[in-house]
Design a protein around this motif. Structure first.
Motif, mmCIF file in Angstrom:
data_model
loop_
_atom_site.group_PDB
_atom_site.id
_atom_site.type_symbol
_atom_site.label_atom_id
_atom_site.label_comp_id
_atom_site.label_asym_id
_atom_site.label_seq_id
_atom_site.Cartn_x
_atom_site.Cartn_y
_atom_site.Cartn_z
ATOM 1 N N LEU A 212 0.946 -0.667 0.162
ATOM 2 C CA LEU A 212 -0.124 0.086 -0.333
ATOM 3 C C LEU A 212 1.198 1.042 -0.090
ATOM 4 N N GLN A 213 2.144 0.971 0.619
ATOM 5 C CA GLN A 213 3.286 2.012 0.861
ATOM 6 C C GLN A 213 3.762 2.662 -0.293
ATOM 7 N N LEU A 214 4.033 1.449 -0.588
ATOM 8 C CA LEU A 214 4.567 2.085 -1.792
ATOM 9 C C LEU A 214 3.625 2.302 -2.933
ATOM 10 N N PHE A 215 2.624 1.803 -3.548
ATOM 11 C CA PHE A 215 1.481 2.307 -4.746
ATOM 12 C C PHE A 215 1.366 4.004 -4.634
ATOM 13 N N ALA A 216 0.891 4.063 -3.192
ATOM 14 C CA ALA A 216 1.274 5.469 -2.606
ATOM 15 C C ALA A 216 2.052 6.025 -2.819
ATOM 16 N N MET A 217 3.065 6.065 -2.907
ATOM 17 C CA MET A 217 4.517 6.863 -2.570
ATOM 18 C C MET A 217 4.923 6.334 -4.263
ATOM 19 N N GLY A 218 4.837 5.646 -4.897
ATOM 20 C CA GLY A 218 4.675 5.684 -6.302
ATOM 21 C C GLY A 218 3.893 6.510 -7.188
ATOM 22 N N THR A 219 2.677 6.582 -6.752
ATOM 23 C CA THR A 219 1.568 7.675 -7.711
ATOM 24 C C THR A 219 2.310 8.865 -7.303
ATOM 25 N N GLN A 220 2.391 9.466 -6.626
ATOM 26 C CA GLN A 220 3.122 10.664 -6.021
ATOM 27 C C GLN A 220 4.584 11.374 -6.708
ATOM 28 N N MET A 221 5.074 9.868 -6.986
ATOM 29 C CA MET A 221 6.334 10.203 -8.219
ATOM 30 C C MET A 221 5.954 10.141 -8.965
ATOM 31 N N LEU A 222 5.269 9.701 -9.635
ATOM 32 C CA LEU A 222 4.830 9.693 -10.919
ATOM 33 C C LEU A 222 4.348 11.037 -11.179
ATOM 34 N N VAL A 223 3.633 11.501 -10.618
ATOM 35 C CA VAL A 223 2.830 12.300 -11.245
ATOM 36 C C VAL A 223 4.324 14.129 -11.135
ATOM 37 N N LEU A 228 11.795 10.718 -13.984
ATOM 38 C CA LEU A 228 12.999 10.072 -13.083
ATOM 39 C C LEU A 228 12.341 8.818 -12.184
ATOM 40 N N SER A 229 10.735 8.841 -12.461
ATOM 41 C CA SER A 229 10.296 7.939 -11.848
ATOM 42 C C SER A 229 10.656 6.284 -11.937
ATOM 43 N N LEU A 230 10.317 6.781 -13.805
ATOM 44 C CA LEU A 230 10.689 5.095 -14.303
ATOM 45 C C LEU A 230 12.286 4.722 -14.495
ATOM 46 N N ILE A 231 13.243 6.395 -14.456
ATOM 47 C CA ILE A 231 14.497 5.403 -13.671
ATOM 48 C C ILE A 231 14.623 5.260 -12.010
ATOM 49 N N SER A 232 14.017 5.187 -11.610
ATOM 50 C CA SER A 232 13.857 5.011 -10.140
ATOM 51 C C SER A 232 13.521 3.536 -10.183
ATOM 52 N N ALA A 233 11.911 2.974 -11.257
ATOM 53 C CA ALA A 233 11.173 1.537 -10.939
ATOM 54 C C ALA A 233 12.362 0.807 -11.732
ATOM 55 N N ILE A 234 13.525 1.389 -13.046
ATOM 56 C CA ILE A 234 14.296 0.120 -13.584
ATOM 57 C C ILE A 234 15.103 -0.517 -12.609
ATOM 58 N N MET A 235 15.288 0.095 -10.908
ATOM 59 C CA MET A 235 16.160 -0.894 -10.147
ATOM 60 C C MET A 235 15.632 -1.847 -9.838
ATOM 61 N N ILE A 236 14.314 -1.728 -9.278
ATOM 62 C CA ILE A 236 13.275 -2.279 -8.869
ATOM 63 C C ILE A 236 13.637 -3.497 -8.434
ATOM 64 N N PRO A 237 13.661 -4.240 -10.289
ATOM 65 C CA PRO A 237 14.210 -5.803 -10.332
ATOM 66 C C PRO A 237 15.885 -5.940 -10.772
ATOM 67 N N PHE A 238 16.281 -5.204 -10.134
ATOM 68 C CA PHE A 238 17.386 -5.337 -10.230
ATOM 69 C C PHE A 238 18.129 -5.634 -8.690
ATOM 70 N N MET A 239 16.877 -4.776 -7.871
ATOM 71 C CA MET A 239 17.246 -5.465 -6.604
ATOM 72 C C MET A 239 16.607 -6.523 -5.807
ATOM 73 N N ALA A 240 15.469 -6.250 -7.121
ATOM 74 C CA ALA A 240 14.858 -7.889 -6.566
ATOM 75 C C ALA A 240 16.065 -9.237 -6.672
#
Ligand SMILES: Nc1ncnc2c1ncn2[C@@H]1O[C@H](COP(=O)(O)OP(=O)(O)OP(=O)(O)O)[C@@H](O)[C@H]1O
Length: 642
Positions: A212-223, A228-240
């Motif tokens: 839920l927190q991930l979703f809320a903060m992700g939406t805010q960043m997208l707005v 820049l959100s896309l760049i941050s998102a690229i990190m997620i699979p790498f981190m996984a």
């Protein structure tokens, strides 16, 4: 080997929650015995045999498929507890919602405080803030309470299920043929199952709130900034990938730690009951050294696990922030001028709140990897089907006369082991007493194990009143064949409960208990105990003498009103009075039952109607005179059972 093994891991006396396989085999139910404490969820516990587990996995699996398989094992248990899980998650969404209301309100409240707006406005704001804070705290409490209930209830059901499966296993499982010691089994069902509860709670308490927190903060960043959100998102699979790699490492280290603590528990389980022997042989030093070795191994493995656990979040943070900083700085340099400072601050704030749940998910994954070996080891106990299977159309024998036949029975403990019994034939008429003698390791106890159907013969058949024991319900068979083992297994309960062991789940008939005690010559000494039949006898009957224990064991066999009695005469010497009392009790039994006695005393052998010598897997009948003339001495020198 003595009959000690037969009862080595006897079921403990009823815990608060006790699962009964009733006479109607298809209708298991839970009973509560002698317990005032009653967990609130217990009434809704489903019968455990309604739970169907997925088939066990094959070898060579990827970490992901292994994790999925483990989750699949938990699924049926979690499904039965969906209610508290959903309630917990509902509370967590209320808590996240409250937090999302609190943060902006704190900002405006503090600015209003600085700018001194009207008192009534400040009071209203303060009240609203207080309400949200209170809602968050209450929701947070209930989130944890519900999720703990779900985790603990799931583990309770798993324990009951695993214990039920373990009890149904054939004797070989407990005698170490599959390499699992009783101490290890106990450890898995107690301590490791508790680890599973912690793991489950960590998973349930993380997934939804963090998402839920991930979703809320992700939406805010997208707005604020989609690129820049896309760049941050690229990190997620790498981190996984990084988290998965480190998690697998942690799983392996955790498994080693689980094994070392289980070995320690198994060791204590073995040595503490034998403390009498250890002390008598001044074995304290060597046992101390052995324990020290095992304790040190456990220490080093647990230290490795804790270090790995501490290291993982640091590595994740370094990689995440390091790579993200490089990417963001690069982006800012490229898009110079198009990104104002205020947006940047908002973006970074959201990012910080986004990293938190990502880390939370990583932590939960690591908790899961840490608990995975415990889950595996717990469910490992449910593998391996018993070879002793009750036929669906097995019959219940109400009454038997007591004729026993072994027809061409051969048996070996494992394929790569020699035959213990080799085409053995024996007919014992109803009411007859036979004495079995033979060298140590000759197979006398094995013969008894087969009669009780604790093992299945490799070939041949065993009949009771001309019914093949394979066609008789196990419960009925074992009710008709009473056992007095060499090592009298008594439990830390009252005298009456030990004698009426068969009826612990129903009502113990006190008249029958007293009658059985009289036949076994035990009534007299029982009445001298402080509380008579209600006296506690200590762990394994430690408050009683050897002869008293033997007579209590005989009384227990008499209580069960068996037609056939198997008596593995104790080798331990008794004083002459005790010996006489035990012998009198045995004599009485011989009048009314079919008795197979593994005899160790000459007097007992001579009391039998017929004497059989079991040697090299074959049975040979000896006349009394032959026995006295030759075999008595030769058997004695060979360490035989006389
Ligand atoms: N669970 C087991 N797994 C493998 N082998 C076993 C097992 N139990 C007993 N044996 C072997 O089977 C043989 C017969 O053992 P059993 O206990 O029946 O002998 P016994 O005649 O009762 O001996 P004793 O008089 O010393 O008690 C022995 O060689 C023993 O080592």
């Amino acid at each position: 080997m003595s009959l000690h093994g037969l009862l080595f891991l006897s079921p403990p006396f009823p815990p608060p929650l006790f699962y009964l396989r009733s006479a109607q085999k298809d209708k298991p139910k839970f009973l509560h015995i002698n317990s005032r404490w009653r967990p609130p969820f217990i009434s809704s516990l489903k019968p455990t045999n309604s739970i169907k587990l997925p088939l066990n996995a094959q070898t060579s699996q990827t970490p992901l498929s292994k994790a999925l398989e483990t989750l699949a094992k938990l699924k049926p248990f979690l499904q039965t507890n969906h209610q508290p899980i959903l309630l917990g998650w509902l509370c967590s969404s209320i808590s996240v919602f409250s937090l999302s209301q609190i943060i902006p309100r704190i900002g405006s409240f503090s600015s209003n405080l600085i700018n001194i707006v009207s008192i009534s406005k400040l009071r209203d704001q303060c009240l609203l803030l207080g309400v949200f804070v209170l809602v968050k705290l209450v929701a947070c409490y209930w989130q944890q309470a519900f999720l703990w209930e779900a985790s603990l209830r799931t583990v309770c059901q798993m324990r009951v299920f695993v214990f039920e499966t373990v009890l149904e296993k054939e004797l070989g499982f407990f005698e170490g043929n599959d390499g699992v010691s009783s101490g290890d089994i106990a450890y898995r069902i107690t301590a490791e199952a508790s680890d599973v509860a912690d793991t489950l709670f960590a998973l349930l308490n993380t997934i939804v709130p963090n998402m839920l927190q991930l979703f809320a903060m992700g939406t805010q960043m997208l707005v604020i900034s989609p690129s820049l959100s896309l760049i941050s998102a690229i990190m997620i699979p790498f981190m996984a990938l990084v988290i998965a790699y480190l998690g697998e490492k942690l799983r392996k280290i955790s498994k080693r730690a689980h094994l070392s603590i289980a070995t320690l528990a198994a060791y204590l389980n073995e040595v503490l009951p034998a403390i009498f022997f250890v002390k008598a042989n001044t074995g304290e030093l060597s046992e101390h050294a052995r324990f020290q070795r095992l304790a040190y191994t456990d220490f080093s493995r647990h230290l490795a696990k804790k270090k790995m656990k501490a290291l993982i979040p640091q590595i994740i943070q370094i990689i995440y922030f390091g790579v993200l900083c490089v990417l963001c700085v690069g982006f800012l340099v490229v898009s110079r001028g198009s990104f104002d400072g205020c947006s940047m601050v908002s973006f970074v704030t959201s990012l910080v709140f986004l990293v938190e749940p990502i880390q939370g998910v990583g932590k939960a994954y690591n908790e899961f990897k840490q608990g995975e070996p415990a889950i595996e080891r717990l469910f490992d106990l449910t593998r391996m089907k018993s070879k002793v299977i009750e036929k669906p159309d097995a019959i219940y024998l109400g009454h038997v006369k007591g004729e026993v036949k072994f027809c061409d029975v051969s048996f070996k403990y494992a394929d790569n082991m020699p035959l213990v019994l080799d085409g053995l034939n024996l007919t014992v008429r109803a009411g007859e007493t036979i004495a079995l003698v033979g060298p140590s390791g000759g197979g006398k106890t094995t013969l008894v194990k087969l009669l009780l159907r604790l093992y299945e013969p490799s070939s041949g058949s065993i009949l009771i009143d001309n019914h093949n024991i394979k066609s008789i319900r196990l419960e009925s068979l074992r009710r008709h064949v009473g056992l007095v083992s060499q090592d009298t297994m008594l439990f830390s309960r009252t005298v009456a409960e030990n004698i009426g062991y068969r009826d612990l789940m129903s009502n113990i008939d006190m008249e029958k208990v007293e009658l059985a005690a009289q036949i076994a010559n035990a009534d007299e000494f029982i009445r001298t105990l402080p509380e008579g039949y209600r006296s506690q006898i200590g762990p394994r009957g430690s408050l009683l003498s050897g002869g008293q224990k033997q007579r209590l064991a005989i009384a227990r066999a008499v209580y069960q009103v068996s037609s056939i009695l198997v008596l593995d005469e104790a080798t331990s010497a008794l004083d002459s009075k005790s010996e006489l009392l035990v012998r009198q009790a045995v004599e009485r039994l011989m009048e009314n039952y079919t008795v197979l006695v593994i005899a160790h005393r000459l007097e007992t052998i001579l009391m039998a109607d017929r004497i059989f010598l079991l040697q090299n897997g074959k049975l040979q009948e000896l006349s009394r005179s032959t026995f006295l003339a030759g075999h008595h001495d030769s058997l004695l020198s060979a360490g035989a059972a006389i």
